[in-house]
Design an enzyme around this catalytic site. Structure first.
Site, mmCIF file in Angstrom:
data_model
loop_
_atom_site.group_PDB
_atom_site.id
_atom_site.type_symbol
_atom_site.label_atom_id
_atom_site.label_comp_id
_atom_site.label_asym_id
_atom_site.label_seq_id
_atom_site.Cartn_x
_atom_site.Cartn_y
_atom_site.Cartn_z
ATOM 1 N N HIS A 7 12.400 20.529 -1.938
ATOM 2 C CA HIS A 7 12.255 21.916 -2.390
ATOM 3 C C HIS A 7 12.562 21.999 -3.896
ATOM 4 C CE1 HIS A 7 12.982 26.172 -2.759
ATOM 5 N NE2 HIS A 7 13.146 26.418 -1.468
ATOM 6 N N GLU A 27 6.849 22.587 -3.933
ATOM 7 C CA GLU A 27 7.545 21.736 -2.977
ATOM 8 C C GLU A 27 6.579 20.877 -2.155
ATOM 9 O OE1 GLU A 27 9.694 24.465 -0.447
ATOM 10 O OE2 GLU A 27 9.635 25.977 -2.044
#
EC number: 5.1.3.15
Length: 284
Positions: A159, A257
């Protein structure tokens, strides 16, 4: 525009070791000072919090203030063994356990081209390994081995919070024509042209491979490669407040991400492995 808080470790002009453990905001952090780059990892979550090739601006954003306990916002959190909300247990933490637990650093080494690190988390019947290679570019590879005797479900993500000059002056190319789902509008979407995220964005694209983050304010371009992951996620909160993060800080990042298993969880057989990677380099 706020300074990345972890840059404080690199202000001294005296020579420092390549790897050095420090304490910062009640966390153990590994400070990396190599001729080609500077970086900081947190032992909690094996989270790369800062990365900056020599002569360049920082590539990753990190919040100036961290909570006393819980997840650190910024860098590249490892979301595992689920990302987002747990599909059935509402009381369990968003994005899983991995970013809340201390990992073990098995190996760290350096050479003329950069540094290599190997982190591991052993949790119940899972073994998770994060391999990092940092120098003039960034390469993160996550591997999960399922060691139980029964099949299990998994979703995971790297992320990444990318540091930018101003979220209103960026554009993402490489997603043109990609199909996805807009989680803010709760409907399917198809990307037409470059993606701009001013005003908020939470889209999951069925996309793998390279895209380009064009940062007009800082006059640079990063090539981000999500490998053969099933999804590429683009997120920015827009005008929605983030707990403990000032508005000026929010303007300085965008999340791109690598993710897999979010739409349909991966089913791993006993002994099976799942892989995820995230790479980045400065575009020429």
């Amino acid at each position: 525009m706020h300074e990345q808080p972890l840059q404080r470790f690199f202000k001294s002009r005296r020579e420092q070791p390549v790897f050095q453990w420090e304490r910062f905001q009640q966390r153990e952090v590994l400070v990396i000072d190599h001729p080609l780059c500077q970086a900081v990892f947190s032992r909690q979550g094996a989270q790369l919090l800062h990365f900056q090739p020599r002569g360049q601006k920082p590539w990753l954003w990190c919040a100036a203030k961290w909570p006393q306990v819980g997840a650190i916002r910024g860098g590249v959190p490892v979301c595992w063994p689920w990302y987002g909300r747990h599909p059935s247990e509402n009381a369990w933490p968003s994005h899983g356990w991995a970013r809340l637990i201390d990992w073990k650093l098995l190996e760290s080494s350096s050479d003329e081209e950069g540094v290599s690190l190997h982190w591991r988390l052993q949790l119940c019947d899972w073994q998770v390994d994060l391999q990092a290679r940092l120098g003039e570019s960034m390469d993160l590879r996550l591997s999960t081995e399922h060691q139980d005797s029964e099949p299990c479900q998994l979703s995971h993500a790297l992320h990444a919070y990318w540091r930018i000059g101003d979220v209103g002056e960026i554009a993402l190319s490489g997603l043109e024509g990609a199909e996805g789902y807009d989680q803010l509008n709760r409907q399917a979407c198809r990307q037409e042209g470059e993606l701009r995220v001013e005003g908020g964005c939470q889209r999951v694209f069925q996309h793998e491979g390279e895209l380009h983050l064009k940062d007009h304010a800082w006059q640079r371009e990063l090539c981000i490669d999500t490998g053969d992951s099933a999804d590429t996620v683009v997120w920015h909160p827009g005008h929605r407040p983030l707990l403990g993060v000032s508005w000026s800080e929010v303007m300085g990042f965008v999340c791109v991400e690598a993710a897999s298993g979010g739409t349909d969880s991966l089913c791993l057989a006993p002994g099976e492995r799942a892989h995820l990677s995230l790479q980045a380099r400065a575009s020429a």
